[in-house]
Motif scaffolding. Structure first.
Motif, PDB file in Angstrom:
ATOM      1  N   TYR A 131      18.463 -25.836  26.503  1.00 52.29           N
ATOM      2  CA  TYR A 131      19.076 -25.688  25.183  1.00 52.29           C
ATOM      3  C   TYR A 131      19.264 -24.197  24.894  1.00 52.29           C
ATOM      4  O   TYR A 131      18.282 -23.483  24.648  1.00 52.29           O
ATOM      5  CB  TYR A 131      18.208 -26.357  24.108  1.00 52.29           C
ATOM      6  CG  TYR A 131      18.141 -27.857  24.298  1.00 52.29           C
ATOM      7  CD1 TYR A 131      19.204 -28.666  23.892  1.00 52.29           C
ATOM      8  CD2 TYR A 131      17.047 -28.449  24.915  1.00 52.29           C
ATOM      9  CE1 TYR A 131      19.165 -30.046  24.087  1.00 52.29           C
ATOM     10  CE2 TYR A 131      16.998 -29.813  25.119  1.00 52.29           C
ATOM     11  CZ  TYR A 131      18.062 -30.611  24.708  1.00 52.29           C
ATOM     12  OH  TYR A 131      18.031 -31.972  24.912  1.00 52.29           O
ATOM     13  N   PRO A 132      20.494 -23.717  24.931  1.00 54.02           N
ATOM     14  CA  PRO A 132      20.745 -22.284  24.728  1.00 54.02           C
ATOM     15  C   PRO A 132      20.201 -21.800  23.380  1.00 54.02           C
ATOM     16  O   PRO A 132      20.390 -22.449  22.343  1.00 54.02           O
ATOM     17  CB  PRO A 132      22.274 -22.176  24.763  1.00 54.02           C
ATOM     18  CG  PRO A 132      22.717 -23.377  25.551  1.00 54.02           C
ATOM     19  CD  PRO A 132      21.737 -24.455  25.195  1.00 54.02           C
ATOM     20  N   GLY A 133      19.485 -20.675  23.408  1.00 55.18           N
ATOM     21  CA  GLY A 133      18.962 -20.082  22.185  1.00 55.18           C
ATOM     22  C   GLY A 133      17.676 -20.685  21.666  1.00 55.18           C
ATOM     23  O   GLY A 133      17.063 -20.149  20.742  1.00 55.18           O
TER      24      GLY A 133
ATOM     25  N   PHE B 203      10.366 -25.425  20.674  1.00 52.31           N
ATOM     26  CA  PHE B 203      11.430 -25.701  19.704  1.00 52.31           C
ATOM     27  C   PHE B 203      11.322 -27.109  19.137  1.00 52.31           C
ATOM     28  O   PHE B 203      11.806 -27.378  18.025  1.00 52.31           O
ATOM     29  CB  PHE B 203      12.810 -25.503  20.333  1.00 52.31           C
ATOM     30  CG  PHE B 203      13.201 -26.550  21.355  1.00 52.31           C
ATOM     31  CD1 PHE B 203      13.757 -27.760  20.962  1.00 52.31           C
ATOM     32  CD2 PHE B 203      13.011 -26.324  22.715  1.00 52.31           C
ATOM     33  CE1 PHE B 203      14.111 -28.730  21.909  1.00 52.31           C
ATOM     34  CE2 PHE B 203      13.368 -27.274  23.656  1.00 52.31           C
ATOM     35  CZ  PHE B 203      13.915 -28.488  23.250  1.00 52.31           C
ATOM     36  N   PHE B 204      10.677 -28.017  19.853  1.00 51.10           N
ATOM     37  CA  PHE B 204      10.594 -29.428  19.458  1.00 51.10           C
ATOM     38  C   PHE B 204       9.510 -29.568  18.386  1.00 51.10           C
ATOM     39  O   PHE B 204       8.378 -29.948  18.646  1.00 51.10           O
ATOM     40  CB  PHE B 204      10.264 -30.265  20.693  1.00 51.10           C
ATOM     41  CG  PHE B 204      10.417 -31.748  20.529  1.00 51.10           C
ATOM     42  CD1 PHE B 204      11.663 -32.348  20.499  1.00 51.10           C
ATOM     43  CD2 PHE B 204       9.297 -32.565  20.444  1.00 51.10           C
ATOM     44  CE1 PHE B 204      11.798 -33.727  20.381  1.00 51.10           C
ATOM     45  CE2 PHE B 204       9.411 -33.935  20.329  1.00 51.10           C
ATOM     46  CZ  PHE B 204      10.661 -34.514  20.296  1.00 51.10           C
ATOM     47  N   ASP B 205       9.868 -29.215  17.153  1.00 46.49           N
ATOM     48  CA  ASP B 205       8.930 -29.143  16.033  1.00 46.49           C
ATOM     49  C   ASP B 205       9.710 -29.465  14.767  1.00 46.49           C
ATOM     50  O   ASP B 205      10.775 -28.890  14.529  1.00 46.49           O
ATOM     51  CB  ASP B 205       8.330 -27.733  15.958  1.00 46.49           C
ATOM     52  CG  ASP B 205       7.218 -27.588  14.920  1.00 46.49           C
ATOM     53  OD1 ASP B 205       7.179 -28.374  13.955  1.00 46.49           O
ATOM     54  OD2 ASP B 205       6.400 -26.662  15.080  1.00 46.49           O
ATOM     55  N   ARG B 206       9.195 -30.381  13.970  1.00 43.83           N
ATOM     56  CA  ARG B 206       9.902 -30.821  12.768  1.00 43.83           C
ATOM     57  C   ARG B 206      10.187 -29.667  11.810  1.00 43.83           C
ATOM     58  O   ARG B 206      11.162 -29.691  11.060  1.00 43.83           O
ATOM     59  CB  ARG B 206       9.088 -31.909  12.049  1.00 43.83           C
ATOM     60  CG  ARG B 206       9.888 -32.709  11.038  1.00 43.83           C
ATOM     61  CD  ARG B 206       9.004 -33.720  10.314  1.00 43.83           C
ATOM     62  NE  ARG B 206       8.243 -34.532  11.256  1.00 43.83           N
ATOM     63  CZ  ARG B 206       7.291 -35.393  10.884  1.00 43.83           C
ATOM     64  NH1 ARG B 206       6.986 -35.520   9.591  1.00 43.83           N
ATOM     65  NH2 ARG B 206       6.638 -36.096  11.779  1.00 43.83           N
ATOM     66  N   ARG B 207       9.360 -28.636  11.829  1.00 41.53           N
ATOM     67  CA  ARG B 207       9.555 -27.503  10.919  1.00 41.53           C
ATOM     68  C   ARG B 207      10.721 -26.612  11.347  1.00 41.53           C
ATOM     69  O   ARG B 207      11.227 -25.834  10.527  1.00 41.53           O
ATOM     70  CB  ARG B 207       8.285 -26.650  10.866  1.00 41.53           C
ATOM     71  CG  ARG B 207       7.041 -27.390  10.407  1.00 41.53           C
ATOM     72  CD  ARG B 207       5.806 -26.526  10.611  1.00 41.53           C
ATOM     73  NE  ARG B 207       5.643 -26.161  12.020  1.00 41.53           N
ATOM     74  CZ  ARG B 207       4.684 -25.352  12.478  1.00 41.53           C
ATOM     75  NH1 ARG B 207       3.824 -24.819  11.629  1.00 41.53           N
ATOM     76  NH2 ARG B 207       4.593 -25.077  13.761  1.00 41.53           N
TER      77      ARG B 207
ATOM     78  N   ASP C 284      13.265 -19.256  25.963  1.00 41.60           N
ATOM     79  CA  ASP C 284      11.818 -19.312  26.186  1.00 41.60           C
ATOM     80  C   ASP C 284      11.387 -18.038  26.912  1.00 41.60           C
ATOM     81  O   ASP C 284      11.776 -17.798  28.062  1.00 41.60           O
ATOM     82  CB  ASP C 284      11.480 -20.546  27.019  1.00 41.60           C
ATOM     83  CG  ASP C 284       9.994 -20.848  27.072  1.00 41.60           C
ATOM     84  OD1 ASP C 284       9.183 -19.892  27.058  1.00 41.60           O
ATOM     85  OD2 ASP C 284       9.632 -22.038  27.143  1.00 41.60           O
ATOM     86  N   GLN C 285      10.571 -17.219  26.244  1.00 41.16           N
ATOM     87  CA  GLN C 285      10.148 -15.948  26.816  1.00 41.16           C
ATOM     88  C   GLN C 285       9.155 -16.109  27.961  1.00 41.16           C
ATOM     89  O   GLN C 285       8.936 -15.179  28.740  1.00 41.16           O
ATOM     90  CB  GLN C 285       9.528 -15.072  25.722  1.00 41.16           C
ATOM     91  CG  GLN C 285      10.492 -14.696  24.612  1.00 41.16           C
ATOM     92  CD  GLN C 285      11.665 -13.880  25.119  1.00 41.16           C
ATOM     93  OE1 GLN C 285      11.478 -12.869  25.783  1.00 41.16           O
ATOM     94  NE2 GLN C 285      12.876 -14.326  24.809  1.00 41.16           N
ATOM     95  N   GLY C 286       8.539 -17.282  28.077  1.00 40.72           N
ATOM     96  CA  GLY C 286       7.505 -17.463  29.084  1.00 40.72           C
ATOM     97  C   GLY C 286       7.967 -18.136  30.360  1.00 40.72           C
ATOM     98  O   GLY C 286       7.203 -18.205  31.328  1.00 40.72           O
TER      99      GLY C 286
ATOM    100  N   GLY D 174       9.010 -33.593  31.263  1.00 43.17           N
ATOM    101  CA  GLY D 174       8.311 -32.381  30.858  1.00 43.17           C
ATOM    102  C   GLY D 174       9.144 -31.531  29.914  1.00 43.17           C
ATOM    103  O   GLY D 174      10.327 -31.301  30.164  1.00 43.17           O
ATOM    104  N   PHE D 175       8.525 -31.095  28.821  1.00 46.89           N
ATOM    105  CA  PHE D 175       9.115 -30.114  27.912  1.00 46.89           C
ATOM    106  C   PHE D 175       8.536 -28.748  28.243  1.00 46.89           C
ATOM    107  O   PHE D 175       7.318 -28.571  28.317  1.00 46.89           O
ATOM    108  CB  PHE D 175       8.754 -30.431  26.459  1.00 46.89           C
ATOM    109  CG  PHE D 175       9.568 -31.512  25.810  1.00 46.89           C
ATOM    110  CD1 PHE D 175      10.541 -31.200  24.868  1.00 46.89           C
ATOM    111  CD2 PHE D 175       9.355 -32.850  26.114  1.00 46.89           C
ATOM    112  CE1 PHE D 175      11.285 -32.193  24.242  1.00 46.89           C
ATOM    113  CE2 PHE D 175      10.081 -33.849  25.496  1.00 46.89           C
ATOM    114  CZ  PHE D 175      11.051 -33.525  24.557  1.00 46.89           C
ATOM    115  N   TYR D 176       9.422 -27.751  28.426  1.00 44.81           N
ATOM    116  CA  TYR D 176       9.044 -26.365  28.708  1.00 44.81           C
ATOM    117  C   TYR D 176       7.835 -26.270  29.639  1.00 44.81           C
ATOM    118  O   TYR D 176       6.809 -25.658  29.326  1.00 44.81           O
ATOM    119  CB  TYR D 176       8.817 -25.530  27.434  1.00 44.81           C
ATOM    120  CG  TYR D 176       8.710 -26.251  26.123  1.00 44.81           C
ATOM    121  CD1 TYR D 176       9.841 -26.552  25.371  1.00 44.81           C
ATOM    122  CD2 TYR D 176       7.475 -26.621  25.603  1.00 44.81           C
ATOM    123  CE1 TYR D 176       9.739 -27.205  24.161  1.00 44.81           C
ATOM    124  CE2 TYR D 176       7.370 -27.257  24.390  1.00 44.81           C
ATOM    125  CZ  TYR D 176       8.517 -27.563  23.667  1.00 44.81           C
ATOM    126  OH  TYR D 176       8.414 -28.214  22.465  1.00 44.81           O
TER     127      TYR D 176
END
Length: 253
Positions: A218-220, A225-229, A191-193, A157-159
């Motif tokens: 992952y700090p910060g 965050f897992f996005d090519r952009r 992650d704010q949520g 699971g991611f986030y």
């Protein structure tokens, strides 16, 4: 919403195989017809994975992600949650997903998962090690699948949010101790949520229950965050890909 229509998954390190994808319509045992997307590697390994999208359901990010897994030799199928309430309509950004999210029930989600797994097994996947991976709400559902009897090799699971109660079935924190497959969790430290205390509690519950697991923060890094952009999080994304692929390799028979 986890990803917008322009989001794309990062490229996995070292994956240079070829793959082909196709749109599907699958049918669950209760007659529900729902959208799915299958990506087949030209040179498959003995692993396959079911992809749980974010809160918006099956959109392009997850079709691309299925292809990225397949290019790494892992047959992948991504499926949509909302066939029962929204039919086979588009999940592009104008789709108002929240009314449909509020109607989700864990047993019917599992029914759709079973249909996706059956499709894999009857189309060359019998005997392969099966994993699940999800993002945001899908991350929670991926882990929740680990409480059921699907003969999985591992859940990822991611986030994954900890507080959503799926139709009275309880939250992920409520159910964490019932997970009985190896688990890999990946979270953004900014992650704010998802409060860090929730991630810590999830880790502790898995440890107490004797569940083989690894939790990576992952700090910060923010949610999604897992996005090519997201060039500034490219290092985290590369590491996340490596951990996912290593986890799958380590638990594939």
């Amino acid at each position: 919403m986890c990803y917008d229509d322009n989001a794309r998954p990062p490229m996995p390190p070292g994956a240079n195989g070829t793959a082909h994808g196709e749109d599907l319509v699958l049918t669950a045992t209760d007659g529900n017809r729902f959208a799915a997307y299958l990506a087949r590697p030209d040179q498959p390994t003995n692993a396959q994975i079911i992809i749980y999208p974010d809160v918006r359901g099956l959109h392009q990010f997850y079709k691309d992600l299925a292809l990225r897994f397949a290019e790494a030799g892992i047959t992948a199928i991504a499926f949509d949650y909302f066939g029962r309430t929204a039919g086979l309509t588009s999940r592009d950004e104008p789709f108002e997903f929240m009314p449909h999210v509020q109607k989700l029930q864990l047993p019917t989600i599992f029914s759709d998962v079973a249909a996706a797994l059956a499709y894999l097994q009857t189309n060359g996947g019998q005997g392969r090690s099966t994993f699940t991976v999800g993002f945001c709400m899908g991350g929670s559902l991926s882990f929740m699948t680990g409480t059921a009897e699907f003969d999985l090799a591992g859940v990822i699971g991611f986030y994954a949010g900890m507080s959503r109660n799926f139709g009275g079935a309880g939250t992920l924190l409520d159910q964490a101790a019932k997970i009985h497959y190896p688990a890999l969790g990946l979270f953004g430290g900014a992650d704010q949520g998802i409060p860090p205390s929730d991630v810590q509690s999830f880790d502790e519950k898995l440890t107490s229950a004797g569940v083989e697991h690894e939790i990576i923060v992952y700090p910060g890094a923010p949610h999604s965050f897992f996005d090519r952009r997201a060039d500034q999080y490219a290092e985290a994304s590369t590491d996340a890909w490596k951990r996912v692929l290593d986890f799958i390799k380590a638990h594939t028979h």
